[in-house]
Design an enzyme around this catalytic site. Sequence first.
Site, PDB file in Angstrom:
ATOM      1  N   ARG A 119      22.968 -16.637   2.550  1.00 51.78           N
ATOM      2  CA  ARG A 119      22.732 -15.092   2.828  1.00 51.78           C
ATOM      3  C   ARG A 119      23.463 -14.221   2.168  1.00 51.78           C
ATOM      4  NH1 ARG A 119      18.987 -11.196   5.667  1.00 51.78           N
ATOM      5  NH2 ARG A 119      20.151  -9.516   4.699  1.00 51.78           N
ATOM      6  N   ASP A 162      20.780   2.004   8.708  1.00 48.37           N
ATOM      7  CA  ASP A 162      21.983   1.621   8.884  1.00 48.37           C
ATOM      8  C   ASP A 162      22.220   0.188   9.187  1.00 48.37           C
ATOM      9  OD1 ASP A 162      21.180   1.227  11.220  1.00 48.37           O
ATOM     10  OD2 ASP A 162      22.283   3.117  12.144  1.00 48.37           O
ATOM     11  N   LEU A 167      16.758  -7.609   6.506  1.00 48.38           N
ATOM     12  CA  LEU A 167      17.764  -6.718   6.923  1.00 48.38           C
ATOM     13  C   LEU A 167      18.524  -6.478   5.501  1.00 48.38           C
ATOM     14  CD1 LEU A 167      19.169  -7.753  10.347  1.00 48.38           C
ATOM     15  CD2 LEU A 167      17.780  -5.730   9.234  1.00 48.38           C
ATOM     16  N   ILE A 168      19.211  -5.297   5.230  1.00 52.61           N
ATOM     17  CA  ILE A 168      20.118  -4.963   4.180  1.00 52.61           C
ATOM     18  C   ILE A 168      21.522  -5.125   4.579  1.00 52.61           C
ATOM     19  CG2 ILE A 168      20.706  -3.347   2.572  1.00 52.61           C
ATOM     20  CD1 ILE A 168      17.805  -4.141   2.056  1.00 52.61           C
ATOM     21  N   MET A 203      10.727  -6.794   4.626  1.00 53.36           N
ATOM     22  CA  MET A 203      10.799  -7.334   5.828  1.00 53.36           C
ATOM     23  C   MET A 203      12.395  -8.299   5.956  1.00 53.36           C
ATOM     24  SD  MET A 203       8.299  -5.987   7.121  1.00 53.36           S
ATOM     25  CE  MET A 203       8.135  -6.891   8.631  1.00 53.36           C
ATOM     26  N   GLY A 219      22.030  -1.668  11.782  1.00 50.52           N
ATOM     27  CA  GLY A 219      21.238  -1.989  12.917  1.00 50.52           C
ATOM     28  C   GLY A 219      19.695  -2.251  12.393  1.00 50.52           C
ATOM     29  N   THR A 279      10.595   2.700   6.019  1.00 49.55           N
ATOM     30  CA  THR A 279       9.406   3.178   6.862  1.00 49.55           C
ATOM     31  C   THR A 279       9.134   2.106   7.843  1.00 49.55           C
ATOM     32  OG1 THR A 279       7.112   4.036   6.523  1.00 49.55           O
ATOM     33  CG2 THR A 279       7.722   2.440   4.979  1.00 49.55           C
ATOM     34  N   HIS A 280       8.591   2.555   8.946  1.00 50.57           N
ATOM     35  CA  HIS A 280       8.365   1.558  10.073  1.00 50.57           C
ATOM     36  C   HIS A 280       7.116   2.078  11.226  1.00 50.57           C
ATOM     37  CE1 HIS A 280       9.420  -1.218  13.153  1.00 50.57           C
ATOM     38  NE2 HIS A 280       9.151  -0.418  13.963  1.00 50.57           N
ATOM     39  N   SER A 330       0.763  -1.320   0.203  1.00 45.70           N
ATOM     40  CA  SER A 330       0.016  -0.027   0.180  1.00 45.70           C
ATOM     41  C   SER A 330       0.950   1.121  -0.032  1.00 45.70           C
ATOM     42  CB  SER A 330      -0.872   0.012   1.252  1.00 45.70           C
ATOM     43  OG  SER A 330      -0.297  -0.081   2.175  1.00 45.70           O
ATOM     44  N   SER A 353       7.440   5.924  11.406  1.00 47.71           N
ATOM     45  CA  SER A 353       8.511   6.642  11.332  1.00 47.71           C
ATOM     46  C   SER A 353       9.306   6.462   9.934  1.00 47.71           C
ATOM     47  CB  SER A 353       9.855   6.224  12.310  1.00 47.71           C
ATOM     48  OG  SER A 353       9.201   6.221  13.643  1.00 47.71           O
TER      49      SER A 353
HETATM   50  C1  GAR Z   1       4.394  -0.979   6.701  1.00 51.79           C
HETATM   51  O1  GAR Z   1       3.664  -0.765   7.799  1.00 51.79           O
HETATM   52  C2  GAR Z   1       5.544  -0.864   7.157  1.00 51.79           C
HETATM   53  O2  GAR Z   1       5.915   0.176   7.926  1.00 51.79           O
HETATM   54  C3  GAR Z   1       5.773  -2.125   7.816  1.00 51.79           C
HETATM   55  O3  GAR Z   1       5.045  -3.022   6.851  1.00 51.79           O
HETATM   56  C4  GAR Z   1       3.918  -2.493   6.343  1.00 51.79           C
HETATM   57  C5  GAR Z   1       3.825  -2.772   4.887  1.00 51.79           C
HETATM   58  O4  GAR Z   1       2.708  -2.549   4.347  1.00 51.79           O
HETATM   59  N1  GAR Z   1       7.187  -2.466   7.920  1.00 51.79           N
HETATM   60  C6  GAR Z   1       7.640  -3.062   8.820  1.00 51.79           C
HETATM   61  O5  GAR Z   1       7.187  -3.484   9.643  1.00 51.79           O
HETATM   62  C7  GAR Z   1       9.246  -3.042   8.781  1.00 51.79           C
HETATM   63  N2  GAR Z   1       9.863  -3.153  10.069  1.00 51.79           N
HETATM   64  P1  GAR Z   1       2.335  -2.362   2.876  1.00 51.79           P
HETATM   65  O6  GAR Z   1       2.878  -3.477   2.352  1.00 51.79           O
HETATM   66  O7  GAR Z   1       0.706  -2.427   2.700  1.00 51.79           O
HETATM   67  O8  GAR Z   1       2.996  -0.973   2.221  1.00 51.79           O
END
Ligand code: GAR
Length: 192
Positions: free
Chosen positions: A66, A142, A93-94, A91, A144, A109-110, A15, A137
């Site tokens: 990996r 980075d 880590l880079i 989902m 982490g 985005t988190h 989304s 957020s």
């Molecule tokens: C979003 O809310 C994003 O912040 C989260 O996954 C969702 C993806 O939604 N990401 C994490 O939790 C990363 N730690 P979407 O596929 O509908 O854009």
Amino acid sequence: MAPARIVVLISGTGSNLAALLAAQQERECPFEIVGVIADRAASGLAHAQSAGVPTAVVRKGDHPDRAAWDEALAREVAALSPDLVVLAGFMKLIGPPLLESRPGRIINTHPALLPSFPGAHGVRDALAHGVKVSGASVIEVDPGVDTGRILAQRAVDVLPEDTEETLHERIKVVEREMLVDVVRELSRTLAS
Ligand code: GAR
């Protein structure tokens, strides 16, 4: 001025990706999504496909380990020559190959107010802790887990009857707007 080239990485419903694709249709949008890469057959890839944006899937299971997957992902991104890489519900880590090739040019985005509740279950963890306000957020990536510099945050009230799903849906509404704003802003800087 040429629009900034954006590559979006996703794992889920996309989304946030859909919001970026919609913003791209607006007049004088300073960015162009040049490719979308997923680590699985994410349903969100359909948004890119219907917008005519190239997609690729780089599955960890298709690589011996990996490190090999990290290299493959970095190669796939590099082939698109992005100015900015946006993790929008990606989902994993880079790893170093991608991270070190684009310092300061990867954002994530988190769905929580970092540095609280990092990781894969930000919404669930915030609810379990009993917070009354949560949010979303956007950070610079980075090495982490969600520890990078915070670029933007928006707050969302937690309601007494909230479940993980209802809270996440309300967070996603503000998250999408914020992500588009940040990508627009960074794109203007990158393109100038
Ligand atoms: C979003 O809310 C994003 O912040 C989260 O996954 C969702 C993806 O939604 N990401 C994490 O939790 C990363 N730690 P979407 O596929 O509908 O854009």
